[in-house]
Design a protein around this motif. Structure first.
Motif, PDB file in Angstrom:
ATOM      1  N   ILE A 180      45.607  46.577  27.739  1.00 27.68           N
ATOM      2  CA  ILE A 180      44.438  45.740  27.411  1.00 27.68           C
ATOM      3  C   ILE A 180      44.610  45.168  26.013  1.00 27.68           C
ATOM      4  O   ILE A 180      45.060  45.862  25.087  1.00 27.68           O
ATOM      5  CB  ILE A 180      43.129  46.563  27.438  1.00 27.68           C
ATOM      6  N   SER A 181      44.258  43.915  25.860  1.00 27.97           N
ATOM      7  CA  SER A 181      44.161  43.309  24.529  1.00 27.97           C
ATOM      8  C   SER A 181      42.909  42.432  24.518  1.00 27.97           C
ATOM      9  O   SER A 181      42.527  41.857  25.537  1.00 27.97           O
ATOM     10  CB  SER A 181      45.401  42.464  24.213  1.00 27.97           C
ATOM     11  N   SER A 182      42.249  42.366  23.360  1.00 23.05           N
ATOM     12  CA  SER A 182      41.034  41.550  23.265  1.00 23.05           C
ATOM     13  C   SER A 182      40.956  40.896  21.903  1.00 23.05           C
ATOM     14  O   SER A 182      41.542  41.383  20.925  1.00 23.05           O
ATOM     15  CB  SER A 182      39.780  42.407  23.512  1.00 23.05           C
ATOM     16  N   LYS A 183      40.224  39.791  21.848  1.00 24.47           N
ATOM     17  CA  LYS A 183      40.011  39.097  20.579  1.00 24.47           C
ATOM     18  C   LYS A 183      38.657  38.404  20.619  1.00 24.47           C
ATOM     19  O   LYS A 183      38.163  38.029  21.685  1.00 24.47           O
ATOM     20  CB  LYS A 183      41.117  38.074  20.318  1.00 24.47           C
ATOM     21  N   ARG A 184      38.057  38.275  19.461  1.00 25.59           N
ATOM     22  CA  ARG A 184      36.765  37.588  19.347  1.00 25.59           C
ATOM     23  C   ARG A 184      37.008  36.091  19.243  1.00 25.59           C
ATOM     24  O   ARG A 184      37.843  35.640  18.447  1.00 25.59           O
ATOM     25  CB  ARG A 184      35.991  38.078  18.122  1.00 25.59           C
ATOM     26  N   LEU A 185      36.256  35.346  20.027  1.00 23.12           N
ATOM     27  CA  LEU A 185      36.393  33.885  20.023  1.00 23.12           C
ATOM     28  C   LEU A 185      35.340  33.212  19.141  1.00 23.12           C
ATOM     29  O   LEU A 185      35.401  32.012  18.923  1.00 23.12           O
ATOM     30  CB  LEU A 185      36.257  33.342  21.451  1.00 23.12           C
ATOM     31  N   GLY A 186      34.374  33.994  18.656  1.00 17.24           N
ATOM     32  CA  GLY A 186      33.250  33.401  17.940  1.00 17.24           C
ATOM     33  C   GLY A 186      32.185  32.962  18.918  1.00 17.24           C
ATOM     34  O   GLY A 186      32.370  32.979  20.146  1.00 17.24           O
ATOM     35  N   ASN A 187      31.038  32.566  18.387  1.00 13.85           N
ATOM     36  CA  ASN A 187      29.925  32.101  19.217  1.00 13.85           C
ATOM     37  C   ASN A 187      29.493  33.153  20.238  1.00 13.85           C
ATOM     38  O   ASN A 187      29.038  32.833  21.337  1.00 13.85           O
ATOM     39  CB  ASN A 187      30.284  30.800  19.931  1.00 13.85           C
ATOM     40  N   GLY A 188      29.689  34.445  19.862  1.00 14.02           N
ATOM     41  CA  GLY A 188      29.229  35.513  20.732  1.00 14.02           C
ATOM     42  C   GLY A 188      30.111  35.779  21.936  1.00 14.02           C
ATOM     43  O   GLY A 188      29.653  36.401  22.899  1.00 14.02           O
ATOM     44  N   LEU A 189      31.374  35.355  21.901  1.00 15.62           N
ATOM     45  CA  LEU A 189      32.271  35.545  23.047  1.00 15.62           C
ATOM     46  C   LEU A 189      33.491  36.355  22.638  1.00 15.62           C
ATOM     47  O   LEU A 189      33.943  36.307  21.488  1.00 15.62           O
ATOM     48  CB  LEU A 189      32.735  34.193  23.601  1.00 15.62           C
ATOM     49  N   ALA A 190      34.021  37.109  23.593  1.00 16.91           N
ATOM     50  CA  ALA A 190      35.290  37.804  23.415  1.00 16.91           C
ATOM     51  C   ALA A 190      36.196  37.472  24.599  1.00 16.91           C
ATOM     52  O   ALA A 190      35.705  37.244  25.715  1.00 16.91           O
ATOM     53  CB  ALA A 190      35.086  39.314  23.326  1.00 16.91           C
ATOM     54  N   GLU A 191      37.496  37.421  24.340  1.00 19.28           N
ATOM     55  CA  GLU A 191      38.473  37.193  25.411  1.00 19.28           C
ATOM     56  C   GLU A 191      39.289  38.461  25.577  1.00 19.28           C
ATOM     57  O   GLU A 191      39.877  38.957  24.620  1.00 19.28           O
ATOM     58  CB  GLU A 191      39.375  36.015  25.074  1.00 19.28           C
ATOM     59  N   MET A 192      39.327  38.970  26.791  1.00 17.04           N
ATOM     60  CA  MET A 192      40.021  40.220  27.071  1.00 17.04           C
ATOM     61  C   MET A 192      41.076  39.972  28.145  1.00 17.04           C
ATOM     62  O   MET A 192      40.773  39.421  29.211  1.00 17.04           O
ATOM     63  CB  MET A 192      39.007  41.267  27.540  1.00 17.04           C
ATOM     64  N   THR A 193      42.327  40.364  27.842  1.00 11.76           N
ATOM     65  CA  THR A 193      43.426  40.234  28.801  1.00 11.76           C
ATOM     66  C   THR A 193      43.798  41.626  29.300  1.00 11.76           C
ATOM     67  O   THR A 193      44.016  42.543  28.501  1.00 11.76           O
ATOM     68  CB  THR A 193      44.644  39.564  28.161  1.00 11.76           C
ATOM     69  N   VAL A 194      43.842  41.771  30.614  1.00  9.47           N
ATOM     70  CA  VAL A 194      44.106  43.073  31.234  1.00  9.47           C
ATOM     71  C   VAL A 194      45.326  42.951  32.154  1.00  9.47           C
ATOM     72  O   VAL A 194      45.397  42.028  32.971  1.00  9.47           O
ATOM     73  CB  VAL A 194      42.882  43.555  32.053  1.00  9.47           C
ATOM     74  N   GLU A 195      46.264  43.878  31.999  1.00  5.61           N
ATOM     75  CA  GLU A 195      47.440  43.931  32.877  1.00  5.61           C
ATOM     76  C   GLU A 195      47.423  45.265  33.622  1.00  5.61           C
ATOM     77  O   GLU A 195      47.423  46.331  33.004  1.00  5.61           O
ATOM     78  CB  GLU A 195      48.729  43.792  32.078  1.00  5.61           C
TER      79      GLU A 195
END
Length: 472
Positions: free
Chosen positions: A3-18
């Motif tokens: 799992i990896s995640s990052k904050r995109l701003g504007n109250g959103l996060a992007e999470m990549t799952v393998e």
């Protein structure tokens, strides 16, 4: 699972799952059993068909699709917990194509997060509180409201119809093929009657003998089912008018409406109550200004989905109010010169500011370790119940027994405590008194029966007034 995640701003996060192939293969085997258990496969009991038979009948890709419908949501939930993210809505999921069970499953989820705030500087907030005084005119206005509550209706001749007057008229209503016309004259009080919103403003100023014709939108909850929701033409011929006549402000009158024996005692009680009301309003305004100042100094991350959801509630509330008043939305927008798009933009702005205020109060309460205990909630319920007549108290107390109502009440108490703490933390000065000016005497009020929009402030121990309309 990686799992990896990052904050995109504007109250959103992007999470990549393998997801490792082994997990897909295990879920694939379970998918085979689920399909075998649901489908009718000749020669086999439900759930007993071999994997090769199920694959030949349904195809590997269909089974992979069935497996992914379970695997992806479960993996998303695990990933959210591991990354300590707090979603407030469903994510947008982008799933890479999976051609076989020997390869990993990779998906990306864009997650709307619980809104966050970085509180601004509080120590340097300095506000001025309005100095509260009671002008003679304000006190006289309340006394006149009390007099209006005891007014008597008297016939008048040379008189234009005004608010509080009782009119008698011939009335006809036409809505398409429907026509309503009363054989006998009908009576109505301007400002307090059963007729649709807009009727009163159209008949104001009429004199006996006048005839007026005007159109109105009839609300969907109007008492006459034939006219509900229709656009109707009203014809009104005014036949007679009775206007309220106010009683004199004497010691006898003061004793009849209160526990006091003289006008001066009544005046003093009214002054005290007006002062309390204005002090309460000044305190509310101070708290509003303090919160708005803190909001302006703070930084927020709020997902758009939360704003959109709250904006929908704002619009529904406005539409419900207009409908209850018998006003069509497009009619209202035309009267104020706005488009639907502008109305939506206003709702979006109001929703965003509402959310900011809510988030700020919650964060400040957390920062100050403010808590609401069960005794706090019960004491507040006792206070609410005590304001109702004794016969209603058991019903009101029962309404607050549910966990939902208690939680709402606890939230309001927490907000109140947070605002109190905020006022204590900032610098507050009282406004300088304005130079005294000689007040002009208030003209004799226009008599009317109904209370003003601000409400009649009756003195303590006052007797319930008997409406002249009831005694007529």
């Amino acid at each position: 699972m990686r799992i990896s995640s990052k904050r995109l701003g504007n109250g959103l996060a992007e999470m990549t799952v393998e997801i490792e192939p082994a997990e897909l293969q295990s879920e694939y085997a379970r998918a085979v059993k689920r399909i075998s258990g649901k489908a009718r496969i000749p020669g086999f009991r439900p759930g007993k068909a071999p994997r090769s038979i199920v694959e030949s009948m349904f195809g590997k890709q269909a089974i992979i699709g069935e497996a992914l419908e379970h695997l992806v949501p479960n993996s998303y939930d695990r990933a959210i917990r591991e990354e300590s993210l707090e979603p407030i809505d469903r994510p947008e999921v982008d799933l890479a194509e999976v051609e076989g069970i020997e390869e990993p499953v990779v998906f990306t989820a864009t997650v709307p997060l619980r809104p966050t705030v970085e509180l601004g500087d509080i120590e340097t907030i300095s506000l001025t509180k309005d100095r509260v005084t009671v002008e003679d005119g304000e006190m006289e206005g309340v006394l006149n409201d009390i007099r209006r509550s005891r007014a008597e209706l008297k016939p008048v001749e040379d008189h234009r119809l005004q608010e509080g007057d009782m009119g008698e008229a011939r009335l006809s209503i036409i809505a398409g093929e429907i026509e309503k016309a009363d054989e006998k004259p009908v009576s109505f009080m301007v400002g307090q009657n059963w007729l649709p919103r807009g009727f009163d403003s159209n008949v104001m100023g009429m004199e006996i003998g006048d005839v007026r014709v005007f159109d109105l939108d009839v609300p969907d909850d109007y008492y006459d089912e034939d006219l509900r929701g229709k656009y109707a033409t009203f014809t009104v011929e005014l036949l007679s008018v009775r206007a309220p006549e106010l009683p004199e402000l004497t010691d006898e009158f003061a004793e009849s409406v209160s526990e006091f024996k003289t006008v001066e005692e009544l005046r003093e009680d009214v002054r005290k109550r007006v002062l309390e009301r204005k002090e309460g309003a000044a305190d509310i305004e101070l708290r509003r200004a303090a919160l708005e100042t803190l909001v302006a100094r703070s930084r927020f991350e709020i997902p758009d989905v939360l704003i959109e959801r709250h904006a929908e509630e704002v619009l529904k509330g406005r539409e419900s109010y207009l409908t209850s008043q018998g006003v069509a939305i497009d009619t209202y927008l035309g009267s104020v010169g706005k488009t639907r798009e502008q109305w939506q933009e206003e709702a979006d702005t109001e929703a965003r500011e509402d959310v900011k205020r809510t988030v700020t109060l919650v964060e400040y309460a957390n920062d100050q370790d403010i808590e609401v205990t069960e005794p706090d909630v019960m004491a507040e319920i006792d206070s609410i119940v005590a304001a109702y007549p004794e016969g209603e108290r058991d019903r009101i107390r029962e309404a607050y027994r549910s966990d939902d109502m208690k939680n709402r009440l606890a939230g309001r108490l927490r907000d109140r405590k947070a605002l109190d703490a905020l006022i204590e933390a900032i610098e507050v000065t009282e406004a300088e008194p304005e130079p005294e000016t000689e007040a002009e005497p208030e003209p004799e009020p226009r008599p009317q029966l109904e209370r003003t929009e601000s409400g009649i402030i009756l003195p303590s121990g006052s007797k319930a007034p008997t409406s002249a309309a009831d005694s007529d």
